[in-house]
Every structure is written in structure tokens, then in C-alpha cells.
Design an enzyme around this catalytic site. Structure first.
Site, PDB file in Angstrom:
ATOM      1  N   LYS A   1      78.160   5.107  27.151  1.00  7.58           N
ATOM      2  CA  LYS A   1      77.880   6.532  26.970  1.00  7.58           C
ATOM      3  C   LYS A   1      79.115   7.208  26.384  1.00  7.58           C
ATOM      4  CE  LYS A   1      75.780   8.968  30.073  1.00  7.58           C
ATOM      5  NZ  LYS A   1      75.052   9.647  28.996  1.00  7.58           N
TER       6      LYS A   1
ATOM      7  N   ASP B   1      69.874  11.329  32.249  1.00  9.72           N
ATOM      8  CA  ASP B   1      70.804  11.379  31.117  1.00  9.72           C
ATOM      9  C   ASP B   1      70.446  10.300  30.091  1.00  9.72           C
ATOM     10  OD1 ASP B   1      72.945  12.083  29.528  1.00  9.72           O
ATOM     11  OD2 ASP B   1      74.464  11.785  31.085  1.00  9.72           O
ATOM     12  N   GLY B   2      70.889  10.473  28.876  1.00  6.67           N
ATOM     13  CA  GLY B   2      70.688   9.482  27.822  1.00  6.67           C
ATOM     14  C   GLY B   2      71.779   8.427  27.843  1.00  6.67           C
TER      15      GLY B   2
ATOM     16  N   ASP C   1      74.019   5.505  24.929  1.00  4.30           N
ATOM     17  CA  ASP C   1      74.192   4.955  23.579  1.00  4.30           C
ATOM     18  C   ASP C   1      73.786   3.493  23.522  1.00  4.30           C
ATOM     19  OD1 ASP C   1      75.386   7.333  22.307  1.00  4.30           O
ATOM     20  OD2 ASP C   1      76.918   7.023  23.828  1.00  4.30           O
TER      21      ASP C   1
ATOM     22  N   LYS D   1      68.150   1.718  21.784  1.00 13.39           N
ATOM     23  CA  LYS D   1      69.378   1.712  22.591  1.00 13.39           C
ATOM     24  C   LYS D   1      69.534   0.421  23.400  1.00 13.39           C
ATOM     25  CE  LYS D   1      70.312   6.002  21.369  1.00 13.39           C
ATOM     26  NZ  LYS D   1      70.381   7.110  22.302  1.00 13.39           N
TER      27      LYS D   1
ATOM     28  N   GLU E   1      79.813  13.421  32.573  1.00 14.92           N
ATOM     29  CA  GLU E   1      78.580  12.655  32.841  1.00 14.92           C
ATOM     30  C   GLU E   1      78.816  11.623  33.948  1.00 14.92           C
ATOM     31  OE1 GLU E   1      76.217  12.640  28.576  1.00 14.92           O
ATOM     32  OE2 GLU E   1      77.724  11.114  28.927  1.00 14.92           O
TER      33      GLU E   1
HETATM   34  O1  LIG Z   1      78.353  12.074  25.426  1.00 15.43           O
HETATM   35  C1  LIG Z   1      77.170  11.971  25.230  1.00 15.43           C
HETATM   36  C2  LIG Z   1      76.247  11.193  26.040  1.00 15.43           C
HETATM   37  O2  LIG Z   1      76.777  10.076  26.675  1.00 15.43           O
HETATM   38  C3  LIG Z   1      74.870  10.935  25.445  1.00 15.43           C
HETATM   39  O3  LIG Z   1      74.008  10.832  26.548  1.00 15.43           O
HETATM   40  C4  LIG Z   1      74.771   9.688  24.598  1.00 15.43           C
HETATM   41  O4  LIG Z   1      75.704   9.757  23.540  1.00 15.43           O
HETATM   42  C5  LIG Z   1      73.354   9.506  24.022  1.00 15.43           C
HETATM   43  O5  LIG Z   1      73.079  10.562  23.157  1.00 15.43           O
HETATM   44  P1  LIG Z   1      71.716  10.659  22.361  1.00 15.43           P
HETATM   45  O6  LIG Z   1      70.623  10.847  23.360  1.00 15.43           O
HETATM   46  O7  LIG Z   1      71.890  11.855  21.469  1.00 15.43           O
HETATM   47  O8  LIG Z   1      71.574   9.377  21.572  1.00 15.43           O
END
Ligand SMILES: O=C[C@H](O)[C@H](O)[C@H](O)COP(=O)(O)O
Length: 289
Positions: A154, A141-142, A144, A181, A163
Site C-alpha cells: 500500500k 481500504d484499497g 496496490d 491487484k 492507513e
Molecule cells: O496510499 C494510498 C493507498 O495505500 C491506496 O489504498 C492504494 O494506493 C490503492 O489505491 P487505488 O485504490 O487508487 O488503486
């Protein structure tokens, strides 16, 4: 509202008569990010801005997300039960995973959002529910924000609740991100807090009080989607709390969990096994400090 001791509220955004206090005003769409997260390793000046889709100072951010996603793919083995994240970085991973699945890799996924489930379905990645497969090998998972102890913020995409449930059900969690990040201390990114729509003003006030008890203040705003409030996949609302700097994430996590009406918050503590971070210099693996 004379005599009640309660301020006059404009009519509610949630369609259920819930109030919209001024303090819960909508957050402007984050088109540009100010480069305050991590001064190194990029050749950017402190404070220089870059487009969210990555035009300034370093290789296209989308390309860095792809790079992190590809590196994480190396940890996916045949037969794995996978938690599959949400957001633009997770989507880069899902597309790469889709190619592997088309080439014969066998995995079974649990999606952390309806959006992720739809993308997986479009790429023929097998998806089941967490009820069908309650224990997972790996979640990718990604995030923020990521600090040196692998604490995360996140929920920028609103998927924090699912998540977190999926990550907690997984033996390991790999976080994928571009290096913007990385932060020394969490909090520059507003902390998403998922709340029940019932009594949201009371919940808001209780969150303020809990945060103040830890010396934290700042705007707390109701996330909007167009004219109305953003509604999560589980039917809740999100408050984005701009505390600025969160010196004790564990204390804040506990304080928020103690507030009735708070469903979950975006502090992911002790969940990430390691992070795969892509920058212009290449991919590095960040282990817990
Ligand atoms: O609710 C969304 C998640 O926690 C995302 O993994 C997080 O916001 C990162 O998103 P991105 O990869 O688009 O920066």
C-alpha cells in the site's frame, strides 16, 4: 565536494538543504500499467496493456472498484466505528457509504488521509480523529498489491502511515480491489517507504544496504509532486523502491523498520482479515492462504 568523500549533490528538493542524488530521481507518472500482475482470470494476453481507467480487455476498472466497494458495504453495520481508507477504490466505497449514511445508517469514521476526510465531510459522513476514537471495529481500504497470504503493498497514494496506524487500531480490515491487484509475489509495484526528511541520503543508503542484505536491489526514487518532493499528510517524504520481487516480506519489513529515518513502509503484513476482489466474473472473497 573535493576531499570530503561525498559526491556533489544538486541542491535539495525538500527545501531544507537536503541533497537530491541521481538515484533519487523522480518516478514517471504511472499512466499505463503493464499487465504483469495476474494472468488470470481476465481474457487479456500476458503483457497486454490497459489504461489505468480501464479500457482494455475487461469491464471498466472503475466499475470493478465500485463492485468491490458495494460488496464491502454489506459488512458495515449500524453503529460501527470505521477506519476509512484512501485511494480511488476507497473513494468508491466512501461514495457508497455516503448514500447509506444519507439513508439513515449511523457510523463514525476515522479518515486515513486529509483527502479522505474532505470527501467524507462533503458527503456528511461523521469523522472524528483517532485520538477521539482510538479503537475501531472495521477498516475498509484499497491496496496496490495483494498476495495469496493477504500480504499487501500500500501507499501508492502516499497515505501508508496513517492507513497502517488505522488498520492496526481496527479489529478487522477488509481490503477492496479489482483483480488486477492480485499477485503471486509482492514487488512488481514499487514499495513506498515513508522517511523523515532529515538525513534522507543516509537513510537512502541504509535502506539500500538493508535490502542488499536480503538480496534485493533496484531503483529507489524520491517521489515527486510537480517540481518538488511529495510531502505526506504527516510531513514526510516517500521513497519508491523497485525491488521487482520480494520473496520474504517479513524479513524486509523488519530490516526496513531497523533503519533510523524510516518512518513506515508500505508492506501491510498480518493486517487484512479478508479481501473483496472484483473481476469480470464477479466478486470473490480472498481468505488468507
Ligand atoms: O496510499 C494510498 C493507498 O495505500 C491506496 O489504498 C492504494 O494506493 C490503492 O489505491 P487505488 O485504490 O487508487 O488503486
Amino acid at each position: 565536494m573535493a576531499g570530503s568523500g561525498r559526491p556533489d549533490w544538486p541542491s535539495g528538493p525538500a527545501g531544507n538543504g537536503a541533497p537530491t542524488p541521481d538515484v533519487m530521481r523522480p518516478r514517471p507518472a504511472p499512466v499505463k500499467r503493464r499487465f504483469i500482475r495476474h494472468p488470470r482470470p481476465f481474457a487479456l494476453e500476458q503483457g497486454q496493456e490497459f489504461d489505468a481507467d480501464g479500457e482494455t480487455g475487461m469491464a471498466n476498472v472503475a466499475a470493478l472498484k465500485d463492485r468491490a466497494a458495494q460488496a464491502a458495504l454489506a459488512h458495515v453495520e449500524d453503529g460501527m466505528r470505521l477506519g476509512i481508507g484512501t485511494g480511488s477504490t476507497a473513494e468508491a466505497f466512501i461514495r457508497a457509504l455516503g448514500e447509506k449514511v444519507a439513508g439513515g445508517l449511523r457510523v463514525t469514521g476515522v479518515a486515513t488521509s486529509e483527502r479522505t476526510a474532505a470527501l467524507c465531510a462533503s458527503l456528511s459522513i461523521p469523522i472524528v480523529t483517532l485520538e477521539d476514537m482510538p479503537a475501531l471495529d472495521l477498516t475498509i481500504d484499497g491496496a496496490d498489491e495483494i498476495d495469496p497470504a493477504l500480504r499487501l503493498i500500500k501507499g501508492g497514494g502516499g497515505a501508508l502511515l496513517r492507513e497502517k496506524i488505522v488498520a492496526a487500531a481496527s479489529e478487522r480490515m477488509i481490503v477492496i480491489a479489482d483483480a488486477t491487484k492480485q499477485v503471486e509475489t509482492l514487488g512488481a509495484f514499487p514499495l513506498p517507504i515513508e522517511i523523515n526528511g532529515f538525513g534522507m541520503m543516509s537513510t537512502y543508503l541504509a535502506i539500500r544496504k538493508a535490502a542488499a542484505g536480503l538480496g534485493l536491489s533496484g531503483d529507489i526514487v524520491l517521489r515527486k509532486a510537480g517540481e518538488g518532493p511529495a510531502i505526506t499528510d504527516s510531513g514526510h517524504l516517500i521513497l519508491d523502491a523497485s525491488f521487482g520481487r520480494i520473496p520474504d516480506s517479513e524479513a524486509l519489513s523488519a530490516a526496513l523498520h531497523a533503519v533510523p529515518g524510516v518512518v513506515e513502509h508500505g508492506l501491510f503484513l498480518g493486517l487484512a482479515t479478508f479481501a473483496v476482489i472484483a473481476s469480470d466474473e464477479g466478486v470473490t472473497v480472498l481468505q488468507r492462504a
